[in-house]
Design a protein around this motif. Structure first.
Motif, PDB file in Angstrom:
ATOM      1  N   HIS A 149       1.099   6.268  -8.292  1.00 34.51           N
ATOM      2  CA  HIS A 149       0.337   7.166  -7.439  1.00 34.51           C
ATOM      3  C   HIS A 149      -1.006   7.477  -8.089  1.00 34.51           C
ATOM      4  N   ASP A 171      -2.106  11.543  -2.646  1.00 40.79           N
ATOM      5  CA  ASP A 171      -2.942  10.352  -2.434  1.00 40.79           C
ATOM      6  C   ASP A 171      -2.701   9.719  -1.066  1.00 40.79           C
ATOM      7  N   SER A 173       0.301   8.567   0.076  1.00 39.65           N
ATOM      8  CA  SER A 173       1.335   7.543   0.097  1.00 39.65           C
ATOM      9  C   SER A 173       2.725   8.130  -0.086  1.00 39.65           C
ATOM     10  N   CYS A 174       3.693   7.380   0.439  1.00 36.36           N
ATOM     11  CA  CYS A 174       5.118   7.657   0.246  1.00 36.36           C
ATOM     12  C   CYS A 174       5.751   6.332  -0.167  1.00 36.36           C
ATOM     13  N   LYS A 175       6.444   6.318  -1.307  1.00 34.35           N
ATOM     14  CA  LYS A 175       6.910   5.052  -1.867  1.00 34.35           C
ATOM     15  C   LYS A 175       8.389   5.116  -2.250  1.00 34.35           C
ATOM     16  N   CYS A 184       8.341  -0.663  -7.677  1.00 37.35           N
ATOM     17  CA  CYS A 184       8.049  -0.171  -6.337  1.00 37.35           C
ATOM     18  C   CYS A 184       8.590  -1.178  -5.332  1.00 37.35           C
ATOM     19  N   VAL A 187       6.147   0.504   0.103  1.00 35.64           N
ATOM     20  CA  VAL A 187       5.211   1.580   0.407  1.00 35.64           C
ATOM     21  C   VAL A 187       5.429   1.946   1.863  1.00 35.64           C
ATOM     22  N   ASP A 190       0.833   4.747   3.598  1.00 33.86           N
ATOM     23  CA  ASP A 190      -0.341   4.652   2.733  1.00 33.86           C
ATOM     24  C   ASP A 190      -1.557   5.002   3.580  1.00 33.86           C
ATOM     25  N   ASP A 191      -1.926   6.269   3.567  1.00 35.43           N
ATOM     26  CA  ASP A 191      -2.969   6.772   4.445  1.00 35.43           C
ATOM     27  C   ASP A 191      -3.868   7.717   3.664  1.00 35.43           C
TER      28      ASP A 191
END
Length: 237
Positions: A149, A171, A173-175, A184, A187, A190-191
């Motif tokens: 992140h 940031d 994102s959600c991962k 990872c 993802v 991712d915005d």
């Protein structure tokens, strides 16, 4: 003879039973223990409070952090509490005798979020140092540092069997991460809009995500479909 349709039970509004005021500053988190016998709250006054849910009385005030406490989590057996603090540490507390068991050190920034896995042998934490850490409860040592992140971590959670971690960040994102390797795996979001919360459902098939644009996002994890309230279903590649 046809039976008349059953009427739904009449809704009874909740009513306030008691106001609990052990803290001197804002309350940042409050959670029931998994057995429902206890309630714990965390505060910017550097303390945690433990209450009986039967009597709604204060059992103990847990003192030890040198800065505000942002989050707490209960172990599956309701024996332990882990707390995340602005003092860059986590603490494990014995909820039965209300004593500090271990202090977990390693983060270089504010520790904002924390959770146990289902077996309660691992802890996952997220920090303003932009890392996710996995800790061994028995030793109190870091077993994995996950970097990926670009801004503070706002939420971390295990899936039911503990093999996966979902993290959210400012940031945008959600991962999804593999707990053992730290890799990872996906993802999910991712915005540019920050993500404030993400959590697996109890059966592990769904993920609920909250973003800073007032939106809740519902993810079907097995097929990776996404639904935002008020919007149509959108497929994720």
């Amino acid at each position: 003879m046809q039976q008349p349709p059953q009427q739904p039970p009449q809704y009874t509004p909740y009513r306030q039973r008691k106001t609990l005021t052990p803290h001197k500053r804002a309350v940042s988190c409050v959670k029931f223990s998994n057995d429902g016998e206890l309630l714990a709250s965390a505060s910017l006054d550097k303390t945690l409070a433990v209450y009986s849910t039967q009597t709604l009385t204060l059992i103990s005030l847990l003192v030890g952090h040198s800065d505000g406490v942002s989050d707490l989590a209960w172990s599956s057996d309701s024996h332990y509490i882990v707390s995340a603090s602005d003092d860059k540490t986590l603490r494990i507390w014995d909820a039965r005798d209300c004593t500090a068991v271990k202090t977990l050190r390693g983060h270089t920034g504010v520790v904002f979020c924390v959770n146990f896995n289902q077996m309660s042998n691992l802890i996952v934490s997220g920090s303003f140092d932009e890392t996710v850490r996995v800790w061994d409860v028995k030793t109190g040592k870091t077993v994995r540092v996950i970097e990926g992140h670009q801004m503070p971590i706002t939420s971390v959670s295990f899936n039911p069997d503990g093999s996966l971690i979902v993290s959210a960040s400012h940031d945008g994102s959600c991962k999804i991460w593999d707990t053992v390797s730290g890799a990872c795996l996906k993802v999910l979001i991712d915005d540019k809009i920050g993500v404030s919360f993400a959590k697996f459902s109890p059966n592990g098939k769904f993920i609920l995500v909250a973003t800073l644009d007032n939106t809740l996002v519902f993810l079907v994890f097995t097929r990776l479909f996404i639904c935002a309230f008020g919007l149509d279903w959108i497929g994720l590649n």
